[in-house]
Every structure is written in C-alpha cells, then in structure tokens.
Scaffold this motif. Structure first.
Motif, PDB file in Angstrom:
ATOM      1  N   ALA A  81       0.845  -1.194   0.000  1.00 41.33           N
ATOM      2  CA  ALA A  81       0.000   0.000   0.000  1.00 41.33           C
ATOM      3  C   ALA A  81       0.875   1.237   0.000  1.00 41.33           C
ATOM      4  N   ASN A  82       0.263   2.353  -0.348  1.00 35.66           N
ATOM      5  CA  ASN A  82       0.954   3.644  -0.367  1.00 35.66           C
ATOM      6  C   ASN A  82       0.634   4.391   0.921  1.00 35.66           C
ATOM      7  N   LYS A  83       1.665   4.821   1.636  1.00 32.18           N
ATOM      8  CA  LYS A  83       1.452   5.530   2.899  1.00 32.18           C
ATOM      9  C   LYS A  83       0.687   6.830   2.698  1.00 32.18           C
ATOM     10  N   ASN A  84       0.899   7.478   1.567  1.00 31.61           N
ATOM     11  CA  ASN A  84       0.267   8.785   1.339  1.00 31.61           C
ATOM     12  C   ASN A  84      -1.238   8.678   1.155  1.00 31.61           C
ATOM     13  N   THR A  85      -1.703   7.522   0.709  1.00 31.52           N
ATOM     14  CA  THR A  85      -3.139   7.353   0.486  1.00 31.52           C
ATOM     15  C   THR A  85      -3.843   6.724   1.674  1.00 31.52           C
TER      16      THR A  85
ATOM     17  N   ASP B 299      11.343  -6.596  -2.673  1.00 32.27           N
ATOM     18  CA  ASP B 299      12.688  -6.208  -2.253  1.00 32.27           C
ATOM     19  C   ASP B 299      13.343  -5.304  -3.293  1.00 32.27           C
ATOM     20  N   ILE B 300      13.025  -5.538  -4.551  1.00 32.40           N
ATOM     21  CA  ILE B 300      13.563  -4.713  -5.629  1.00 32.40           C
ATOM     22  C   ILE B 300      12.787  -3.416  -5.741  1.00 32.40           C
ATOM     23  N   VAL B 301      11.471  -3.505  -5.647  1.00 31.52           N
ATOM     24  CA  VAL B 301      10.625  -2.325  -5.824  1.00 31.52           C
ATOM     25  C   VAL B 301      10.934  -1.265  -4.776  1.00 31.52           C
ATOM     26  N   LYS B 302      11.096  -1.665  -3.523  1.00 35.51           N
ATOM     27  CA  LYS B 302      11.316  -0.663  -2.476  1.00 35.51           C
ATOM     28  C   LYS B 302      12.700  -0.044  -2.564  1.00 35.51           C
ATOM     29  N   ARG B 303      13.622  -0.656  -3.345  1.00 36.00           N
ATOM     30  CA  ARG B 303      14.939  -0.075  -3.548  1.00 36.00           C
ATOM     31  C   ARG B 303      15.047   0.670  -4.874  1.00 36.00           C
ATOM     32  N   ASP B 304      13.989   0.615  -5.661  1.00 37.04           N
ATOM     33  CA  ASP B 304      13.970   1.280  -6.954  1.00 37.04           C
ATOM     34  C   ASP B 304      13.548   2.739  -6.750  1.00 37.04           C
ATOM     35  N   GLU B 305      14.441   3.651  -7.065  1.00 39.43           N
ATOM     36  CA  GLU B 305      14.163   5.068  -6.815  1.00 39.43           C
ATOM     37  C   GLU B 305      13.044   5.584  -7.691  1.00 39.43           C
ATOM     38  N   THR B 306      12.872   5.022  -8.874  1.00 38.32           N
ATOM     39  CA  THR B 306      11.791   5.468  -9.754  1.00 38.32           C
ATOM     40  C   THR B 306      10.423   5.041  -9.250  1.00 38.32           C
TER      41      THR B 306
ATOM     42  N   GLY C 255      10.883   6.349  -4.653  1.00 39.60           N
ATOM     43  CA  GLY C 255      11.825   7.397  -4.296  1.00 39.60           C
ATOM     44  C   GLY C 255      11.452   8.128  -3.022  1.00 39.60           C
ATOM     45  N   ASP C 256      10.169   8.248  -2.724  1.00 44.10           N
ATOM     46  CA  ASP C 256       9.717   8.929  -1.515  1.00 44.10           C
ATOM     47  C   ASP C 256       9.462   7.969  -0.354  1.00 44.10           C
TER      48      ASP C 256
ATOM     49  N   HIS D 160      19.323   2.987  -3.762  1.00 44.22           N
ATOM     50  CA  HIS D 160      18.331   3.709  -2.975  1.00 44.22           C
ATOM     51  C   HIS D 160      17.895   2.863  -1.784  1.00 44.22           C
ATOM     52  N   SER D 161      17.778   3.479  -0.631  1.00 43.73           N
ATOM     53  CA  SER D 161      17.342   2.773   0.577  1.00 43.73           C
ATOM     54  C   SER D 161      16.469   3.694   1.402  1.00 43.73           C
ATOM     55  N   CYS D 162      15.554   3.107   2.145  1.00 42.91           N
ATOM     56  CA  CYS D 162      14.647   3.849   3.006  1.00 42.91           C
ATOM     57  C   CYS D 162      14.994   3.554   4.459  1.00 42.91           C
ATOM     58  N   PRO D 163      14.779   4.519   5.366  1.00 41.77           N
ATOM     59  CA  PRO D 163      15.103   4.285   6.777  1.00 41.77           C
ATOM     60  C   PRO D 163      14.224   3.213   7.374  1.00 41.77           C
ATOM     61  N   ASN D 164      14.798   2.499   8.305  1.00 37.46           N
ATOM     62  CA  ASN D 164      14.079   1.435   8.997  1.00 37.46           C
ATOM     63  C   ASN D 164      13.353   2.034  10.185  1.00 37.46           C
ATOM     64  N   VAL D 165      12.040   2.222  10.035  1.00 43.35           N
ATOM     65  CA  VAL D 165      11.265   2.859  11.103  1.00 43.35           C
ATOM     66  C   VAL D 165      11.061   1.935  12.285  1.00 43.35           C
ATOM     67  N   LYS D 166      11.391   0.670  12.170  1.00 41.54           N
ATOM     68  CA  LYS D 166      11.197  -0.266  13.268  1.00 41.54           C
ATOM     69  C   LYS D 166      12.379  -0.293  14.226  1.00 41.54           C
ATOM     70  N   ASP D 167      13.427   0.471  13.910  1.00 42.73           N
ATOM     71  CA  ASP D 167      14.595   0.487  14.773  1.00 42.73           C
ATOM     72  C   ASP D 167      14.338   1.386  15.958  1.00 42.73           C
TER      73      ASP D 167
END
Length: 555
Positions: free
Chosen positions: A211-215, A395-402, A405-406, A468-475
């Motif tokens: 899901a998209n967090k923004n929606t 795993d690939i999609v969440k690292r794909d900046e295109t 990216g947000d 591209h990587s996103c922060p781990n909010v579970k840390d």
C-alpha cells in the motif's frame, strides 16, 4: 580406433543408441568397406554432437515461443540406465553434458543483464539469476552458456503464434522444448497437475500486499475528550455511581459506630461531602480514609482493590487507544478483507499471483496491468487501493528510486501464502528421461541454499544493483524516534482542558462561597442591636473574623 573412441564417448553422452546396439553395430562394421565405415562413424559423430536431439542451433537458441514440432531436450535415458546399474553416481548424472536452458528474461527487474545487441550477458554483472545458474552448472558439471533460449513473459512480448496464451501455457511449452527453464517460476498445484516439476526455488514468491502511505487514512483532528475513550458511557456511569455510593456507605457505617458508642455525631467536625470526595480520590489511587471500625476497614479495602483494577485498566486502554490512533488506516490488510469491502487490488498481468488470487477470492476486484511499473503507477494515482506482489520482487521495488523514491510503499498485513520460485522441468521418466534434470537440480539447489550461497549472492545483487534505501522505522534504538509513536497535544489536550475548567469552576465556587458567607455575616450583624466582636472586620487581613463557625457533619 575412431570407432572405439566414439563408442567410449558415446557411453557417457546422451545418445539414443543403447550399448547392445553399439556392440551389434561394431560387429557388423568389421565386414563393411572403409567408405561405409566412414559413413557410420560420421552418423555417430553427428549424434554425439547433437546429444540425441533433432535441432542444432547457435546461442542463443532462436526458437519462436510456442513453436510446435521443435525440441531442444537432451536424451538422458542412457544416463538413467547407468545410474540404475550403479555405474554412475547421482551427483555426476549431468556432468559433461551441454544442457539447453530456456532462460526467463524480464528487462525491468535486473535479474538477467542481457545485451540484445551483442546477444550475450554483461561480463562484470550478468545478473542474479545468471550467477545462480552458473554456480548450479559448476556444481552439477554441465554447461549451458552456448545453448540457451531467451523466454520473454507475455506482458513483455505478446507472441503472435498464441495471442491468447497464459503464463502457464508459456511454462508448459518451455519445459517441453528445453531441458529445463530457469527463472522465478511459481510452483502452483495447477501447474504440477500439467506435469511440470518444480525443484527447490531460490526466490520468495509468497503473495504480499503493498500500500501507499500517502493514500492511507490517518486521524489528525482534535478530540478534547479522547481520554474518555478507554471506557464507554455505561462504565463511566458505573464509576461515578460507585464513588457516590461508597461515600454514602462509609458515612453510614461511621454514623452507626458513633451511635453505638453513644457519641454525638453532629458535634464532630466534618465537611459536607467529605466522604464522597475521599471516595473520588480513592478512585484515582490516592486513599485518604482513616478507617476505625472493621466495617470501615473492609469497605476501604474493597474500594482500594476496585481502584487498582480501574486505574490499571484505564491506563492500559488509554495508551493502546491513543497510540492506535496514530497508526495508518489502510483500505484492507488482507485479501479476504479486500474482497469483503470491495477494495480494488492490482497485480501484474499474466503472473501466477493473479491466478492464485482469483482461485481463492473469486469476487475480488482485481485489476491487472502490463508490467511492474504500470502496476505501481496505478497505485500512485489511485486507480487501485493495494497491490498484490511477490515478496522478492518487493525487495527490488522498495529499492527502486523510480518506484519508491519517496519511501511511501509499505508491506501491510501478513503473507497470503508461502511459496518459492525457481527452475522448472518436465516430468518425463521414459521418453527423454528429463526428470533426471529436475532431481539433480533439486539436489544442488538445496546445497546452495544450505551453505548460504543463494542468500549471499542475493544480498550482493541488491546492494550492487540498487543504491536507494529507506530508513528502517522499526529500529527503536535510533535517536530519531518515529513521530507516530509520540503522543501529541491533539491526543492529550482534552485532559488538560478539563483540568483547566475544573480549576476555574473551583475558583468560582470558592468566590461564591465567600460571598454567601459574607452576606450571611452581614445579615446577622444588622439584626443584632449591638455589634459583637465577631462582626468586626479585620482590615489588615481583608477577611471576616467569626468565632462561631461550626461545620456540622455531612456526606
């Protein structure tokens, strides 16, 4: 000598000739002229080169998808006979062979870095699947780099030979045409019924929801009475009633004790409603009662225990409720919920995920899209609410900046099923004996998984292909705590507002009580003909001094 050399090589090659036929042919060739012997040797040499197949092609094999009457499968029945008689070890069944591989190729995921202009793979980074396949070939002892065919998914290249074909149809054609196919093939039960063998996979194809967090919906409005949410109205009513009844009961018990001891209860200094006030304080965990009799002690003990349960339950429910308000509310957290609520789910067209979903949830609103990027564009623009995806692909999609990216894409809920994807082959125990390929691949793939080669190679692929990587909010040890876990004034403002109102009310009541007392004092002083000492106003203190203030007992 030439015939003997070919015969010895043929014994370890996938020729359709049996050993008995070769001995019979050898005895006959002694009576043949040299020219005829040359023809026989030429035919045998051709059989060795072709490996018992009817097609000799360059790499890659340019066989059109869904082409009929063409096969690149190697005849392994001689190897199966040698294995059965104990003349060949199981780990050496494929050693020395050149197997024909149908390689699944999807340009957008980076699993296979194939250069279509040169017709070869990149030297430095051939791709995750190629590294796994090379290691498999090295351990099993076969070669494939000069005998492979590119298999394109239907959403990448819709083949005109069979425009209505499904991905399962493509898989069945591939395993009937090549020795085995290598890719992220999902081993479903329906495909197994069609005679497709699925050795141990190297990729996690479990169905998950994205899901998209923004929606996602999120509560951000002010609730002044949010602190009342842990209990419903009947419970709050019961709490208030208990406070009043306990105060009255305590006063009654104390009065009965005073009567029994022949004491004048009204002469004791009590404030009106003091027992109810003490009872209310006890409900917050602060006890001010000073019981004297056994009945009072029993009542106070019961009140303290009741207060313990109420306060602890209230605290736990309040924390849980307010923190849960900060969590994002997604349209659905499972496919069953999505089907029940009519939520639109997107998936890549032609993949096994769509088939598995519709078989289990036939009433689900499923929207299929051509390609991975199109699916997430649909999610971003609101054409669908959630995406059904494979775990490894995400795993690939969440690292794909295109695509992420947000960092707004998030895995929600649990995996809908547990499955793995990998190579596939046809079940054939007698015609070409291709089942041997699946058994050997199963053996060596488990070796590669157990010794950690697959996991190490996969992590290296992710780190090298996607920066591209996103922060781990579970840390939770991070100094930058996620804001969603902190309670804001919006959540807790109601209790402060209520206390402020009570302070104002207390001041008003005190002022009113002082005004009433002053009025009564003035009335008494005006009735008396002589001004008593108690009516003299002390200018230094600004208060009325009265020596006759006696507070009688009350509730």
């Amino acid at each position: 000598y030439t015939f003997g050399l070919l015969t010895s090589k043929l014994a370890s090659s996938p020729s359709p000739l049996s050993l008995r036929k070769m001995r019979r042919m050898k005895s006959r060739t002694r009576r043949l002229p040299s020219y005829n012997l040359f023809i026989v040797c030429l035919h045998l040499f051709t059989a060795v080169l072709t490996g018992g197949t009817s097609i000799v092609d360059t790499a890659p094999l340019l066989t059109p998808q869904f082409a009929t009457n063409i096969t690149h499968r190697t005849n392994l029945c001689n190897r199966q006979l040698l294995l059965r008689t104990g003349a060949l070890e199981f780990s050496d069944v494929l050693r020395g062979l050149n197997l024909n591989v149908g390689l699944l190729y999807t340009p957008e995921n980076g699993y296979v870095n194939y250069n279509e202009e040169t017709g070869d793979f990149e030297d430095e980074n051939p791709g995750f699947w190629i590294e796994i396949l090379d290691e498999l070939a090295l351990r099993a002892g076969f070669s494939w780099r000069h005998s492979y065919g590119i298999i394109r998914p239907l959403f990448v290249d819709s083949n005109s030979l069979n425009p209505n074909a499904t991905t399962t149809d493509l898989l069945v054609w591939t395993v009937n045409t090549y020795d085995f196919t290598f890719g992220e093939w999902d081993g479903t039960v329906d495909r197994m019924k069609l005679g497709v063998d699925f050795p141990t996979g190297f990729s996690d194809t479990s169905t998950i929801l994205i899901a998209n967090k923004n929606t996602a919906g999120e509560s951000s409005s002010f609730h002044p009475f949010a602190f009342l949410r842990p209990f419903d109205i009947p419970v709050w009513g019961a709490i208030v009633a208990t406070i009043f009844l306990t105060g009255i009961t305590y006063r009654t018990i104390h009065k009965l004790y005073s009567v029994a001891e022949s004491r004048d209860y009204n002469t004791s200094n009590h404030v009106h409603g003091i027992n109810i006030f003490y009872s209310a304080m006890a409900a917050t965990g602060h006890v001010q009662f000073q019981p004297v009799t056994h009945g009072e002690r029993i009542l106070v003990f019961s009140l303290c225990f009741w207060s313990l349960i109420i306060v602890s339950t209230y605290t736990a429910n309040l924390a849980s409720d307010i923190i849960s308000q900060q969590q994002r509310i997604y349209p659905a957290s499972s496919l069953a919920e999505a089907e029940r609520l009519g939520v639109t789910v997107c998936a890549v067209k032609g993949l096994s995920i769509s088939t598995k979903i519709m078989d289990k949830y036939p009433k689900l609103k499923l929207m299929e899209a051509d390609g991975l990027h199109v699916v997430y564009e649909y999610l971003k623009h609101g054409r669908c609410d959630i995406v059904a995806e494979g775990a490894s692909r995400f795993d690939i999609v969440k690292r794909d900046e295109t695509l992420n990216g947000d960092c707004t894409l998030e895995w929600i809920g649990r995996a809908e099923d547990i499955s793995s994807g990998g190579p596939a082959s046809i079940v054939d125990a007698g015609f070409f004996c291709t089942s041997l390929v699946g058994h050997v691949i199963e053996y060596f793939m488990k070796q590669m998984i157990y010794d950690g080669f697959v996991e190490v190679t996969y992590q290296q692929y992710l780190n090298s292909a996607w920066s591209h990587s996103c922060p781990n909010v579970k840390d939770s040890s991070s100094a930058d705590m996620d804001d969603s876990s902190r309670l804001t004034l919006i959540d807790m403002g109601g209790i402060f507002l209520t206390h402020g109102i009570c302070c104002v009310v207390a001041l008003l009541v005190s002022w009113l009580q002082r005004w009433v007392k002053k009025r009564d004092q003035n009335n008494r002083c005006s009735i008396d003909s002589e001004t008593p000492a108690s009516c003299v106003e002390d200018d230094s203190s600004g208060v009325i001094v009265s020596s006759r203030i006696i507070v009688s007992g009350g509730y």
